[in-house]
Design an enzyme around this catalytic site. Structure first.
Site, PDB file in Angstrom:
ATOM      1  N   GLN A  36      17.215 129.046 105.963  1.00 24.43           N
ATOM      2  CA  GLN A  36      18.541 129.395 105.699  1.00 24.43           C
ATOM      3  C   GLN A  36      19.284 129.261 104.780  1.00 24.43           C
ATOM      4  O   GLN A  36      20.617 130.051 104.931  1.00 24.43           O
ATOM      5  CB  GLN A  36      18.634 129.800 107.692  1.00 24.43           C
ATOM      6  CG  GLN A  36      17.149 130.714 108.109  1.00 24.43           C
ATOM      7  CD  GLN A  36      17.776 131.765 107.409  1.00 24.43           C
ATOM      8  OE1 GLN A  36      18.241 132.945 107.303  1.00 24.43           O
ATOM      9  NE2 GLN A  36      16.541 132.901 108.573  1.00 24.43           N
TER      10      GLN A  36
ATOM     11  N   ALA B  39       7.503 129.649 104.314  1.00 18.03           N
ATOM     12  CA  ALA B  39       7.561 128.471 104.738  1.00 18.03           C
ATOM     13  C   ALA B  39       7.139 128.058 106.650  1.00 18.03           C
ATOM     14  O   ALA B  39       7.063 127.108 107.091  1.00 18.03           O
ATOM     15  CB  ALA B  39       9.689 129.400 105.692  1.00 18.03           C
ATOM     16  N   THR B  40       6.588 129.517 106.920  1.00  9.84           N
ATOM     17  CA  THR B  40       5.655 129.189 108.139  1.00  9.84           C
ATOM     18  C   THR B  40       5.087 128.144 107.533  1.00  9.84           C
ATOM     19  O   THR B  40       4.225 126.723 108.151  1.00  9.84           O
ATOM     20  CB  THR B  40       5.185 130.447 108.526  1.00  9.84           C
ATOM     21  OG1 THR B  40       6.165 130.914 108.675  1.00  9.84           O
ATOM     22  CG2 THR B  40       4.100 129.758 109.686  1.00  9.84           C
TER      23      THR B  40
ATOM     24  N   ASN C 150      18.375 130.472 112.046  1.00 13.69           N
ATOM     25  CA  ASN C 150      17.832 131.701 111.978  1.00 13.69           C
ATOM     26  C   ASN C 150      18.655 133.151 113.063  1.00 13.69           C
ATOM     27  O   ASN C 150      19.095 134.682 112.282  1.00 13.69           O
ATOM     28  CB  ASN C 150      16.687 131.992 111.623  1.00 13.69           C
ATOM     29  CG  ASN C 150      15.959 131.790 112.887  1.00 13.69           C
ATOM     30  OD1 ASN C 150      15.774 130.562 113.203  1.00 13.69           O
ATOM     31  ND2 ASN C 150      14.893 132.283 113.476  1.00 13.69           N
TER      32      ASN C 150
ATOM     33  N   THR D 204      -5.978 129.449  94.573  1.00  9.49           N
ATOM     34  CA  THR D 204      -4.834 130.220  93.098  1.00  9.49           C
ATOM     35  C   THR D 204      -3.653 130.608  93.842  1.00  9.49           C
ATOM     36  O   THR D 204      -2.972 131.080  94.430  1.00  9.49           O
ATOM     37  CB  THR D 204      -5.620 130.855  93.039  1.00  9.49           C
ATOM     38  OG1 THR D 204      -6.985 131.127  92.304  1.00  9.49           O
ATOM     39  CG2 THR D 204      -4.706 131.628  91.567  1.00  9.49           C
TER      40      THR D 204
ATOM     41  N   CYS E 182      10.919 141.205 121.811  1.00  9.29           N
ATOM     42  CA  CYS E 182       9.691 141.388 122.960  1.00  9.29           C
ATOM     43  C   CYS E 182       8.932 140.473 122.920  1.00  9.29           C
ATOM     44  O   CYS E 182       8.313 140.237 122.153  1.00  9.29           O
ATOM     45  CB  CYS E 182       9.530 142.996 122.335  1.00  9.29           C
ATOM     46  SG  CYS E 182      10.439 144.279 121.886  1.00  9.29           S
TER      47      CYS E 182
ATOM     48  N   ALA F 229      10.531 131.976  99.784  1.00 11.41           N
ATOM     49  CA  ALA F 229      11.790 133.285  99.022  1.00 11.41           C
ATOM     50  C   ALA F 229      12.475 134.782  98.775  1.00 11.41           C
ATOM     51  O   ALA F 229      13.113 135.112  98.989  1.00 11.41           O
ATOM     52  CB  ALA F 229      11.044 133.926  98.043  1.00 11.41           C
ATOM     53  N   HIS F 230      11.705 134.798 100.274  1.00 17.26           N
ATOM     54  CA  HIS F 230      12.134 135.838 101.152  1.00 17.26           C
ATOM     55  C   HIS F 230      13.428 136.455 101.847  1.00 17.26           C
ATOM     56  O   HIS F 230      14.002 137.569 102.217  1.00 17.26           O
ATOM     57  CB  HIS F 230      11.455 137.134 101.679  1.00 17.26           C
ATOM     58  CG  HIS F 230      11.116 136.392 103.580  1.00 17.26           C
ATOM     59  ND1 HIS F 230      11.219 136.939 103.854  1.00 17.26           N
ATOM     60  CD2 HIS F 230      10.157 135.603 103.546  1.00 17.26           C
ATOM     61  CE1 HIS F 230      10.812 136.752 104.749  1.00 17.26           C
ATOM     62  NE2 HIS F 230      10.879 135.606 104.898  1.00 17.26           N
TER      63      HIS F 230
HETATM   64  N1  PLP Z   1      11.580 129.204 109.622  1.00 17.46           N
HETATM   65  C1  PLP Z   1      13.002 129.806 109.512  1.00 17.46           C
HETATM   66  C2  PLP Z   1      14.201 128.858 110.248  1.00 17.46           C
HETATM   67  C3  PLP Z   1      13.085 131.175 109.569  1.00 17.46           C
HETATM   68  O1  PLP Z   1      14.094 131.492 109.532  1.00 17.46           O
HETATM   69  C4  PLP Z   1      12.121 131.587 108.400  1.00 17.46           C
HETATM   70  C5  PLP Z   1      11.979 132.766 108.979  1.00 17.46           C
HETATM   71  O2  PLP Z   1      11.340 134.064 109.960  1.00 17.46           O
HETATM   72  C6  PLP Z   1      10.195 131.024 108.336  1.00 17.46           C
HETATM   73  C7  PLP Z   1      10.848 129.718 109.020  1.00 17.46           C
HETATM   74  C8  PLP Z   1       9.419 131.843 108.348  1.00 17.46           C
HETATM   75  O3  PLP Z   1       9.333 131.826 107.197  1.00 17.46           O
HETATM   76  P1  PLP Z   1       8.317 132.882 106.314  1.00 17.46           P
HETATM   77  O4  PLP Z   1       8.759 133.860 106.713  1.00 17.46           O
HETATM   78  O5  PLP Z   1       8.490 132.267 104.763  1.00 17.46           O
HETATM   79  O6  PLP Z   1       7.118 132.286 107.069  1.00 17.46           O
END
Ligand code: PLP
Length: 405
Positions: free
Chosen positions: A182, A74-75, A154, A243, A329, A203-204
C-alpha cells in the site's frame, strides 16, 4: 459528469491506467514470446521487455533490477519472504516477529509456520495504529531470524516507522521484511534508506494489472537467501519457477514508472482531496472518530467511524458509493475488523466505520457528492437512534445502568 457507483475503494484495487494497458497490449498479440526462450526473436523480445520492467520497478524503490523476483501478487510475495526466510535460516533460530494489524497474507503465513513448530510474536499496536519500537526491541531474542512489519496498513493507511525498524533489525542482525503493497508508489519508499531486506509489492494497487507482483530480495549487505516455494525451471534466480507473465510484468513496470514520475504531485493532489472529504464530513456531522494516526498516514486514506449508526444500514444508504466497511463477512456472521479492534475500537464503532480509499482517478466533485450523501444518510439514521438522542441531551452513556426487562 459523475460515474456511478463512485469508486472510493482504491486500497482494495485500483482501476488500470490507460497508459499501462497500452504498454501491455502488444505482449498479448504479436510479442507473445516466452521470456525463457533463448533461441529466437520472440523470446528475446519478451525477455527484453521483462528486463525493462524489472528496472522500472527497481528504480521506484531504490533497488537494483537483479533484486526483483516476479510473483503472482503480494500474497505470494509475503508467503515466499516469510516461509522462505524461516526455512532457510531455521538452523539459526525459530522465532519470528510480526504485528496484529498485518494483512492476512502475513498473519496466516505466520500461523502456518506456528503449526510447523516455529514461534511467532504478534506485536500489539498503540491506539494510533503504530507499533511501539521498545516492544519490538524487547521481543527480539537470540532465536529471532525475521521481523515482518508492513509499511502502510490497508485499512487505516497508517505508516509504520520502517526506517527505525530497519535500523533495529540491522543492529540485531535479523532480517526485515515489509509488506509494502500500500505504500509503494504512494509515498517515498527506499530499500536502502530503510534497511529493508525483503519487500512485497503488487501491481494492482498502483494502477497496474491484477495477478502480478514482486518480492524485493536484497543481494548485498547482506545477501538474503530464500527457500523457494515453487520448484521448476529455475526462473527468477531459482526463487520462483514458472513462465513469466510477460504482459502483466510489462504493465507492472509501466505502472511503477508512472508512479515514480508522478508520485510527488499526485500525492499532494490526493492528500488535498482526502482532507477535503474529512473537513466537509466534520462540517456536516458530529460524533465522528478517525481510526489511526492522522499524521503518519497514506495521502489517500481516511477511515472513519460514524457513531450511533448501524453499519449495514449505513452502507445500504450509500449504495452508489463503492467503499469498504469495518466489518468482514465470514461464513456465518459479520465480524468487526481485527485491525480496528486492535486499536481499541469497540465492536459498535468498528461496525459503523468506513474506509475511504482515494486514488488517481477521483475528483473533488466526487468527494462533494459523497459528503452530501453521507451527511444526509447519517443524519436520517441518527434521527432513529435513541442513543444519539440521549447523547445530544447530555446523557453520559458510560454512566447509564441498563436493565434488561
Ligand atoms: N498485503 C496488503 C497490505 C494488501 O493490501 C494486499 C491486497 O489486498 C495484499 C497484501 C495481497 O496482494 P495481492 O492481491 O497482490 O495478493
Amino acid at each position: 459528469m459523475l460515474k456511478f457507483p463512485i469508486y472510493f475503494d482504491n486500497h482494495a484495487t485500483s482501476p488500470m491506467d490507460p497508459r499501462v494497458l497500452e504498454a501491455m497490449l502488444p505482449y498479448f498479440t504479436e510479442r507473445f514470446g516466452n521470456a525463457a526462450s533463448r533461441n529466437h526473436k520472440y523470446g528475446w523480445e519478451a525477455e527484453e521487455a521483462v528486463e525493462i520492467a524489472r528496472k522500472q520497478i527497481a528504480d521506484l524503490i531504490g533497488a537494483s533490477p537483479k533484486e526483483i523476483v516476479f510473483t503472482s501478487g503480494a500474497t505470494e510475495s509475503d508467503n515466499l519472504a516469510i516461509k522462505g526466510a524461516a526455512y532457510m535460516y531455521r538452523e539459526k533460530g525459530d522465532h519470528l516477529i510480526t504485528a496484529v494489524t498485518e494483512h492476512k497474507a502475513v498473519i496466516d503465513t505466520c500461523k502456518r509456520l506456528e503449526k510447523e513448530g516455529f514461534k511467532v510474536t504478534y506485536l500489539p499496536v498503540r491506539k494510533d495504529g503504530l507499533i511501539d519500537l521498545d516492544q519490538l526491541r524487547g521481543a527480539i531474542t537470540g532465536k529471532t531470524t525475521l521481523v515482518s512489519i508492513m509499511a502502510a496498513n490497508n485499512e487505516i493507511g497508517v505508516l509504520q516507522p520502517i526506517g527505525e525498524i530497519g535500523a533495529i533489525a540491522k543492529e540485531k542482525g535479523i532480517l526485515f521484511h515489509t509488506d509494502a503493497v500500500q505504500a509503494v508508489g504512494k509515498v517515498p519508499f527506499d530499500v536502502n534508506a530503510s534497511n529493508v531486506h525483503m519487500a512485497s509489492l503488487t501491481a494492482h494497487k498502483i494502477y497496474g494489472p491484477k495477478g502480478v507482483g514482486a518480492l524485493y530480495v536484497r543481494r548485498r549487505n547482506p545477501r538474503v537467501l530464500l527457500t523457494p516455494g515453487i520448484d521448476g525451471g529455475g526462473h527468477e534466480r531459482g526463487m520462483r519457477s514458472g513462465t513469466l507473465n510477460v504482459p502483466g510484468i510489462v504493465g507492472f513496470g509501466k505502472a511503477a514508472e508512472i508512479c515514480r514520475l508522478e508520485m510527488a504531485s499526485e500525492g499532494a493532489r490526493i492528500g488535498a482531496m482526502r482532507d477535503r472529504l474529512n473537513r466537509k464530513l466534520h462540517e456536516g456531522l458530529d460524533e465522528l472518530y478517525i481510526n489511526g494516526s492522522t499524521e503518519h498516514r497514506l495521502p489517500g486514506n481516511l477511515n472513519i467511524s460514524f457513531a450511533y449508526v448501524e453499519g449495514e444500514s449505513l452502507l445500504m444508504g450509500i449504495n452508489d458509493v463503492a467503499v469498504s466497511s469495518g466489518s468482514a463477512c465470514t461464513s456465518a456472521s459479520l465480524e468487526p475488523s481485527y485491525v480496528l479492534k486492535a486499536l481499541g475500537a469497540g465492536d459498535e464503532l468498528a461496525h459503523s466505520s468506513i474506509r475511504f480509499g482515494l486514488g488517481r482517478f477521483n475528483t473533488d466533485e466526487e468527494v462533494d457528492y459523497v459528503v452530501a450523501k453521507l451527511v444526509s444518510v447519517v443524519s436520517k439514521l441518527r434521527e432513529m437512534s435513541p442513543l444519539y438522542e440521549m447523547v445530544k441531551d447530555g446523557v453520559d452513556l458510560t454512566k447509564v445502568e441498563w436493565s434488561a426487562h
